[in-house]
Design a protein around this motif. Sequence first.
Motif: not given
Length: 227
Positions: A135-155
């Motif tokens: 089972t894959p183990r859980t790590v505390s952090s990873v490095e991003y190659i492309k970070a998530p870009q949040l899009v705020y919903p208009n509603l």
Amino acid sequence: MTMMPPPVTVQAVQQFADFDKKRNKFAPLMAIVVLHIAGFYAIQSGLLSRVVTAAMPTITTISIIAPPAPSVPKTVELSAPVPKAVIPPLPLIAVAPSEPTITPPQPTRAEAAPVATAAPTAPAAPSPTPPAPATPRTVSSVEYIKAPQLVYPNLSRRLGESGTVVLRILINEKGLPEQILIQKSTGYTNLDEAGRQAAQRALFKPMIENGKPVPVYVLVPLTFQLS
């Protein structure tokens, strides 16, 4: 001396005419009376019944008698007498008495043949069970190659919704998010879905162990805050 007839007066002619009229008036009435008298006389004397009897036709009664049905002779079957079987008497044969003999019991085939016992079979060797996948183990952090870009919903922006969603992401050997689960919700469905879509578009650096990339779980918090 010749006598002269009395002169015909107008009054005499009138009286004669009246008498003629009365005679013509009473003639039918007198004829009816005469006919009634004649009928009454015929009834009293029995003449009318004789006339009616003579005028009626004579009724003759004819009875038709059917001829008797011809008698059918009965057929009687005569059974021939069955001859009795004659059984000839059996001849008597004299049998000399013999001494009783004792025959020992013969052994049966099951007792004579030795019982073959089956050799015990060796237990089959257990097949090697494949090793359970790690089972894959859980790590505390990873490095991003492309970070998530949040899009705020208009509603959500119009309604003033904000909060932080924590995502449990399975990163495969290629650094792609293979599975995204919501570990902690913001309390708003639109914000949770927007965070999940942002993590789906992200790219991570693969986790290397013993020189090989391995899949791991990582918890990624994403915060939506109105400025």
